[in-house]
Scaffold this active site. Structure first.
Site, PDB file in Angstrom:
ATOM      1  NE  ARG A 205      -8.616   4.959  -8.272  1.00  0.00           N
ATOM      2  CZ  ARG A 205      -8.737   4.552  -7.265  1.00  0.00           C
ATOM      3  NH1 ARG A 205      -7.624   5.947  -6.544  1.00  0.00           N
ATOM      4  NH2 ARG A 205      -9.468   3.359  -6.918  1.00  0.00           N
ATOM      5  CG  HIS A 312      -6.506   1.510 -14.998  1.00  0.00           C
ATOM      6  ND1 HIS A 312      -6.735   1.961 -14.238  1.00  0.00           N
ATOM      7  CD2 HIS A 312      -7.772   0.183 -14.246  1.00  0.00           C
ATOM      8  CE1 HIS A 312      -7.113   2.197 -13.016  1.00  0.00           C
ATOM      9  NE2 HIS A 312      -8.758   0.590 -13.167  1.00  0.00           N
ATOM     10  NE  ARG A 315      -6.152   0.951  -9.339  1.00  0.00           N
ATOM     11  CZ  ARG A 315      -5.924   1.445  -8.036  1.00  0.00           C
ATOM     12  NH1 ARG A 315      -4.915   2.533  -7.879  1.00  0.00           N
ATOM     13  NH2 ARG A 315      -7.493   1.017  -7.215  1.00  0.00           N
ATOM     14  CG  HIS A 337     -10.086   0.553  -2.733  1.00  0.00           C
ATOM     15  ND1 HIS A 337      -9.858  -0.509  -4.018  1.00  0.00           N
ATOM     16  CD2 HIS A 337      -9.912   1.557  -3.848  1.00  0.00           C
ATOM     17  CE1 HIS A 337      -9.973  -0.133  -4.944  1.00  0.00           C
ATOM     18  NE2 HIS A 337      -9.842   0.986  -4.903  1.00  0.00           N
ATOM     19  CE1 TYR A 346       4.470  10.677   4.475  1.00  0.00           C
ATOM     20  CE2 TYR A 346       4.779  11.901   5.517  1.00  0.00           C
ATOM     21  CZ  TYR A 346       5.308  11.682   4.875  1.00  0.00           C
ATOM     22  OH  TYR A 346       6.794  11.972   4.312  1.00  0.00           O
TER      23      TYR A 346
END
Length: 374
Positions: A205, A312, A315, A337, A346
């Site tokens: 974002r 936006h 995205r 999300h 990671y």
């Protein structure tokens, strides 16, 4: 008070008033004080029936103080806002919605007097004045306020019961091709070129991109670490805030084909030091969404993109491009999300599925560049 058979009622009493109507009286279960029912009745039997209902409500634990709902919505909302733990930007938005769209119509009403028909009329009138997204937000806030009033036992039932009023159909947003993404990026002023590329190929974002620091970039593994998001208050103040959930803190792989662009940007445009912002304004200050909007519109036009593509939407473009061959879980994780802890993701990033997503995007970039050179 004895009844017609000379026996005393075991709960409450009824009496006839000088007007000829009948009144039901009972002991407040909370204070023990004698109180009267909210209304009077034409006959003694009606008053006794009402008294029986009150007794049943008390025995079932469903009785609520009729006077409690007399507090005005405006007064209750002030306390509701004060007592809620909200992020600064969320508090500001809620205060604005309440001040502009709820209080002018409903603020002077007692809580208990607000019915579903009142809410429906308020919503219909609001739809004539402002856009549906604003109305949906106002309805959601009012519903939350009234839900708390139910929990506080000030009202028995939430009057916000309009089916579908808490959502709206978002129009399908345009999806750019990889070539169009690069065309828009190349049309940008050089300091913002990478911003466009990362928005499309990492689906971060604007606020997440604006808050990136040099230390958040791992060039060796082509990974960005999202730790925070920049927010802008209505006063113009900028600040970094934590993501809404743990899922917002996440590593995101970017195509290795963008590594030269990343290194060139860090060399010429990023702020100094490990904590320097990756993207800064022309004067070295923080990147501001309102200032960047004009640059984006000019670049979009210069690139020949005729659709009304918002920044936006990059995205949305990136998510669409990445969707092929990706599971829902993988996409949700990449978008921030989902709920898995970022540290665990990671550990497997370099050889994990997110790297495969980034590599597929890289293949699209290579093909676009190859087609452009031929």
């Amino acid at each position: 008070m004895p009844n017609a058979k000379g026996k005393r009622r075991r709960f409450g009493a009824v009496r006839q008033l000088a007007s000829g109507r009948w009144q039901a009286r009972y002991r407040d279960p909370a204070t023990g004080q004698l109180r009267s029912a909210e209304q009077t009745y034409p006959t003694k039997k009606d008053a006794e029936v009402a008294l029986s209902h009150i007794e049943a409500d008390i025995s079932r634990g469903q009785w609520s103080d009729p006077d409690a709902g007399k507090v005005l919505l405006a007064d209750y909302v002030a306390a509701w806002l004060r007592d809620r733990k909200l992020a600064d930007r969320t508090r500001e938005r809620n205060e604005s919605v309440i001040r502009l769209h709820i209080l002018p119509t409903l603020g002077g009403r007692p809580l208990a007097s607000i019915t579903t028909s009142h809410v429906r009329a308020w919503r219909s009138a609001l739809l004539e004045d402002v856009g549906e997204p604003t109305v949906v937000k106002a309805y959601q806030v009012l519903r939350a306020v009234m839900h708390t009033a139910v929990d506080d036992e000030l009202i028995r039932r939430n009057p916000c019961r309009i089916k579908g009023a808490d959502s709206y159909d978002v129009p399908e947003r345009p999806v750019l091709t990889v070539a169009e993404v690069f065309a828009a990026a190349d049309a940008m002023t050089p300091r913002y070129r990478l911003l466009v590329l990362l928005a499309a190929f990492t689906t971060l974002r604007f606020g997440e991109l604006a808050s990136l620091r040099r230390r958040d970039i791992d060039p060796e593994n082509s990974v960005l670490m999202v730790r925070r998001s920049q927010a802008e208050m209505q006063t113009g103040a900028l600040f970094d805030k934590a993501p809404k959930s743990k899922a917002g803190i996440r590593p995101v792989a970017f195509p290795t084909e963008l590594l030269p662009d990343v290194r060139e940007h860090l060399e010429h445009f990023a702020g100094p030091g490990r904590d320097g912002h990756v993207f800064v304004g022309p004067q070295g200050g923080k990147l501001r969404r309102s200032n960047f909007r004009d640059d984006w519109i000019k670049a979009r036009t210069k690139a020949g993109i005729t659709a009304n593509v918002h920044f936006h939407d990059l995205r949305h473009t990136g998510n669409t491009l990445a969707a092929a061959g990706s599971s829902l879980r993988e996409l949700m994780t990449r978008m921030g999300h989902s709920t898995p802890r970022a540290a665990l993701i990671y550990q497997h990033m370099v050889n994990g599925r997110d790297r495969e997503i980034a590599d597929r995007l890289g293949a699209m970039i290579r093909k676009t560049r190859s087609d452009g050179d031929s």
